[in-house]
Design an enzyme around this catalytic site. Structure first.
Site, PDB file in Angstrom:
ATOM      1  N   SER A   1       0.950  -0.969   0.108  1.00  0.00           N
ATOM      2  CA  SER A   1       0.033  -0.053  -0.105  1.00  0.00           C
ATOM      3  C   SER A   1       0.874   1.221  -0.038  1.00  0.00           C
ATOM      4  CB  SER A   1      -0.855  -0.185   1.093  1.00  0.00           C
ATOM      5  OG  SER A   1      -1.760   0.824   1.174  1.00  0.00           O
ATOM      6  N   GLU A   2       0.699   1.971  -0.828  1.00  0.00           N
ATOM      7  CA  GLU A   2       1.661   3.235  -1.031  1.00  0.00           C
ATOM      8  C   GLU A   2       1.694   4.309  -0.154  1.00  0.00           C
ATOM      9  OE1 GLU A   2      -0.533   2.370  -3.317  1.00  0.00           O
ATOM     10  OE2 GLU A   2      -1.470   4.004  -4.412  1.00  0.00           O
TER      11      GLU A   2
END
Lengths: 230, 218
Positions: free
Chosen positions: B46-47
């Site tokens: 997840s960025e």
């Protein structure tokens, strides 16, 4: 040196026209008490560097609502409809940059690196006007570091020296933001004695942090920060 | 779009992965993929700063200090790690993420894609789209074959602003699966309810038909 100051004293360090670097991903890891204090301090013409502008009427959205912002630099503003409206009405300048470029430019700003090359955004509208150069047959654009007058970060815990510990993904941009401001103010839920945070758990060492402010406006209920007395 | 069409796309993309892969899932259809991984153990990135997204928490366990890039509450799987945004994007931009599954507004017949802006509308959100396009080892696009008004999304040439120079490796729609080889689009799988001729009518991009054409999701 005692780094703990009142929220009001912290807000007093922000001047008209300043560039504020603000941690957070939406409202997650956003220094909500400090932002509210700056809303009340009524400083104007601010440039805010942050991934988003909070939400409508929440977090950084409050600075927008009170028309204290001149410009916003970040990667995603469409989730705050008021930001879109203010931009359309020419009340707010927006500089859109890719999220990775935002993070890396803040990191560079704090690390004494004036500019760097990246593949991200090459050949797109967001690369317009940026220097392009090839390395080993691949195209890159030059991106400049981002610095600011005041950095505002949110950590769940600090010790009195200013060492910071962030909670889960509320970390996000906060470590980079904490390196890139002339004055760095950290809002925390709790301040403990030095040594109480295990050295390996310290995400931002105290040399980056100038002042600590205890979050006095928001409490966590049901996994969400809500306003006290709301 | 019908739920079953979204499921069909998510299911097919899930087949692409192997145990051990590091995957970044965009918003929309890609978020459904974890439900179809079967026994394959993959690691979801997840960025906003997490490797190892776990299942969605029940209401009483929600903590908004633990969210996905779509700002939805998540959990952490065993072995998950947390890190800052610049570390997260170093993983993406440094090509340490095996695959990015992205939505797209348009993809052209060479694999170039547009997934962040619509002409004539305000351009105020890009997020991590361009970083993923530039840096992920493999780009998989998951999208409906046409827009709501029937306009083809697989086009000869982009009319929307592109997301980078990098081209997609694969496109999965509810009508078929396409792969790019030497900038040529090949239809490799087709939905059982449509013929190649019918597919051409709703596809603006030129595509070749693989000599080994299969039926999708069989």
């Amino acid at each position: 040196m005692d780094k703990v100051i009142s929220p009001k004293e912290a807000a007093g360090m922000v001047n008209d026209g300043d560039t504020l670097l603000v941690g957070g991903f939406g409202l997650s890891g956003s220094p909500l008490s400090l932002i509210d204090e700056i809303v009340e301090a009524d400083v104007k013409n601010l440039t805010v560097v942050s991934n988003n502008l909070g939400e409508e009427g929440r977090g950084l959205g409050r600075l927008l609502k009170k028309k204290q912002l001149k410009k916003a630099i970040g990667s995603f503003f469409t989730t705050n409809r008021e930001a879109v409206r203010a931009w359309a009405d020419k009340e707010l300048e927006i500089e859109l940059i890719p999220q990775g470029t935002l993070a890396e430019s803040l990191r560079a700003g704090g690390a004494g690196i004036p500019a760097y090359y990246t593949r991200t955004a090459v050949g797109t509208d967001l690369a317009e006007g940026k220097e392009e150069r090839s390395f080993e047959g691949e195209k890159y654009i030059l991106e400049k570091a981002i610095k600011g007058e005041v950095s505002l970060v949110k950590a769940v815990k600090a010790d009195k020296l200013g060492n910071l510990y962030y909670h889960k993904t509320a970390m996000n941009f906060n470590p980079e933001v904490a390196t890139a401001g002339n004055i760095v103010i950290a809002e925390v839920d709790e301040i403990v004695e030095p040594g109480e945070i295990s050295p390996g758990d310290i995400h931002t060492p105290h040399l980056y942090v100038d002042y600590l402010v205890v979050n006095d406006r928001y409490v966590k209920e049901g996994g969400r920060y809500v306003e006290k007395n709301a | 779009m019908l739920k079953e069409e979204r499921v069909q796309i998510a299911k097919r993309v899930a087949e692409e992965f192997e145990t051990g892969d590091i995957i970044n899932l965009g918003v929309g259809i890609p978020t459904m993929i974890p439900d179809f991984l079967g026994g394959k153990e993959v690691y979801l990135h997840s960025e906003n700063g997490l490797l190892g997204i776990g299942p969605t928490p029940p209401e009483e366990e929600i903590d908004m200090d633990l969210i996905s890039a779509s700002k939805q509450p998540i959990t952490m799987s065993p072995g998950a790690s947390l890190f800052s945004s610049s570390d997260s994007f170093a993983m993406i931009r440094g090509s340490h993420v095996d695959a990015a599954v992205l939505g797209a507004l348009q993809v052209d017949e060479t694999g170039r894609l547009a997934n962040w802006a619509v002409p004539g509308k305000s351009i105020l959100g890009v997020g991590g789209a361009m970083d993923l396009v530039a840096g992920a080892k493999k780009i998989i696009l998951s999208l409906t074959h046409q827009s709501k008004d029937g306009t083809p999304k697989l086009v000869a040439e982009l009319t929307y602003p592109n997301s980078g120079l990098r081209k997609a490796d694969m496109v999965v729609t509810e009508k078929g699966v396409f792969r790019f080889i030497d900038e040529t689009m090949y239809l490799v799988e087709i939905d059982e309810n449509i013929t190649v001729e019918e597919l051409r009518k709703i596809t603006d991009a030129h595509f070749e038909v693989s000599s080994d054409l299969k039926t999708m999701n069989q």
